[in-house]
Scaffold this motif. Structure first.
Motif, mmCIF file in Angstrom:
data_model
loop_
_atom_site.group_PDB
_atom_site.id
_atom_site.type_symbol
_atom_site.label_atom_id
_atom_site.label_comp_id
_atom_site.label_asym_id
_atom_site.label_seq_id
_atom_site.Cartn_x
_atom_site.Cartn_y
_atom_site.Cartn_z
ATOM 1 N N LEU A 125 62.526 -45.832 9.972
ATOM 2 C CA LEU A 125 62.893 -45.924 8.587
ATOM 3 C C LEU A 125 63.499 -44.628 8.164
ATOM 4 O O LEU A 125 62.995 -43.491 8.147
ATOM 5 C CB LEU A 125 61.632 -46.108 7.639
ATOM 6 N N LEU A 126 64.907 -44.930 7.591
ATOM 7 C CA LEU A 126 65.446 -43.687 6.812
ATOM 8 C C LEU A 126 64.989 -43.677 5.456
ATOM 9 O O LEU A 126 65.280 -44.744 4.900
ATOM 10 C CB LEU A 126 67.023 -43.917 7.060
ATOM 11 N N ILE A 127 64.587 -42.560 5.159
ATOM 12 C CA ILE A 127 64.467 -42.433 3.439
ATOM 13 C C ILE A 127 65.656 -41.512 3.173
ATOM 14 O O ILE A 127 65.797 -40.112 3.582
ATOM 15 C CB ILE A 127 63.114 -41.943 3.242
ATOM 16 N N LEU A 128 66.625 -41.932 2.248
ATOM 17 C CA LEU A 128 67.587 -41.325 1.832
ATOM 18 C C LEU A 128 67.911 -41.189 0.158
ATOM 19 O O LEU A 128 67.571 -42.031 -0.475
ATOM 20 C CB LEU A 128 69.037 -42.089 2.489
ATOM 21 N N THR A 129 68.473 -40.012 -0.124
ATOM 22 C CA THR A 129 68.982 -40.004 -1.734
ATOM 23 C C THR A 129 70.186 -40.949 -1.755
ATOM 24 O O THR A 129 70.747 -41.458 -0.604
ATOM 25 C CB THR A 129 69.522 -38.505 -1.979
ATOM 26 N N PRO A 130 70.441 -41.311 -3.027
ATOM 27 C CA PRO A 130 71.484 -42.276 -3.110
ATOM 28 C C PRO A 130 73.003 -41.579 -2.500
ATOM 29 O O PRO A 130 73.861 -42.299 -1.858
ATOM 30 C CB PRO A 130 71.755 -42.573 -4.510
ATOM 31 N N ALA A 131 73.130 -40.338 -2.752
ATOM 32 C CA ALA A 131 74.174 -39.562 -2.227
ATOM 33 C C ALA A 131 74.464 -39.655 -0.695
ATOM 34 O O ALA A 131 75.369 -40.010 0.048
ATOM 35 C CB ALA A 131 74.470 -38.129 -2.560
ATOM 36 N N GLU A 132 73.253 -39.522 0.164
ATOM 37 C CA GLU A 132 72.976 -39.599 1.416
ATOM 38 C C GLU A 132 73.228 -41.066 1.658
ATOM 39 O O GLU A 132 73.818 -41.321 2.914
ATOM 40 C CB GLU A 132 71.754 -39.058 2.013
ATOM 41 N N PHE A 133 72.819 -41.777 1.210
ATOM 42 C CA PHE A 133 72.926 -43.451 1.297
ATOM 43 C C PHE A 133 74.260 -43.917 1.417
ATOM 44 O O PHE A 133 75.020 -44.441 2.329
ATOM 45 C CB PHE A 133 72.174 -44.174 0.427
ATOM 46 N N GLN A 134 75.160 -43.389 0.425
ATOM 47 C CA GLN A 134 76.433 -43.662 0.529
ATOM 48 C C GLN A 134 77.254 -43.166 1.683
ATOM 49 O O GLN A 134 78.091 -43.822 2.033
ATOM 50 C CB GLN A 134 77.104 -42.900 -0.990
ATOM 51 N N ILE A 135 77.120 -41.886 1.977
ATOM 52 C CA ILE A 135 77.902 -41.232 3.041
ATOM 53 C C ILE A 135 77.301 -42.109 4.472
ATOM 54 O O ILE A 135 78.106 -42.336 5.051
ATOM 55 C CB ILE A 135 77.298 -39.757 3.461
ATOM 56 N N TRP A 136 76.080 -42.411 4.649
ATOM 57 C CA TRP A 136 75.595 -43.129 5.527
ATOM 58 C C TRP A 136 76.214 -44.512 5.672
ATOM 59 O O TRP A 136 76.628 -44.991 6.640
ATOM 60 C CB TRP A 136 74.061 -43.507 5.499
ATOM 61 N N LEU A 137 76.419 -45.340 4.367
ATOM 62 C CA LEU A 137 77.091 -46.456 4.587
ATOM 63 C C LEU A 137 78.560 -46.471 5.063
ATOM 64 O O LEU A 137 79.024 -47.133 5.731
ATOM 65 C CB LEU A 137 77.127 -47.335 3.134
ATOM 66 N N GLU A 138 79.047 -45.252 4.768
ATOM 67 C CA GLU A 138 80.421 -45.055 5.204
ATOM 68 C C GLU A 138 80.764 -44.691 6.606
ATOM 69 O O GLU A 138 81.771 -44.840 7.188
ATOM 70 C CB GLU A 138 81.288 -44.071 4.271
ATOM 71 N N ASN A 139 79.610 -44.196 7.148
ATOM 72 C CA ASN A 139 79.605 -43.881 8.437
ATOM 73 C C ASN A 139 78.420 -43.931 9.361
ATOM 74 O O ASN A 139 77.624 -43.197 9.550
ATOM 75 C CB ASN A 139 79.816 -42.074 8.481
#
Length: 140
Positions: A125-139
């Motif tokens: 399970l990845l626990i990400l901030t919204p900003a980290e999630f946005q980057i993760w979605l893009e990459n």
């Protein structure tokens, strides 16, 4: 392919209430089916409770409209629920964590310090901030 994700209540509320805010992109992301928010009965009740808080000054029709902007894109996890071995200080956060683990989603998105403190302890399970999630979605 859509990514199943648990968004904590504060993230959902911010994405719903502030159409031009820093989390507005999330609403577009679920409404284009790039992600599927996973909710449970208790997390949906918590969302309704928070939206009804007097500080937001929302009428019932406003709350209904906001719910209509998210719930049709959600998947409901009815159980069973696993009890997480890690306990979070706030029981409302525990519900979110237990949902993410029980629904077997790859990502929990939160700005909550108590949940983020568990960031590297619950793999896969990845626990990400919204900003980290946005980057993760893009990459991914």
């Amino acid at each position: 392919m859509t990514i199943r994700v648990v968004l904590d209540t504060n993230v959902l509320v911010s994405a719903l209430l502030f159409e031009n805010g820093r989390l507005a992109w999330l609403r577009r992301t679920w409404q284009t089916a790039a992600i599927t928010p996973v909710v449970s009965e208790s997390s949906a009740r918590e969302l309704i409770r928070v939206l009804a808080h007097p500080k937001f000054r929302l009428m019932r029709a406003d709350i209904d409209q906001l719910l209509a902007d998210v719930l049709p894109w959600c998947e409901t996890h009815a159980g069973p629920f696993k009890a997480c071995p890690f306990k979070v200080r706030d029981p409302k956060d525990q519900v979110v964590l237990d949902l993410a683990l029980s629904a077997d989603v790859p990502v929990l998105v939160s700005g909550d310090a108590d949940l983020l403190a568990l960031k590297n302890q619950l793999k896969p399970l990845l626990i990400l901030t919204p900003a980290e999630f946005q980057i993760w979605l893009e990459n991914p």
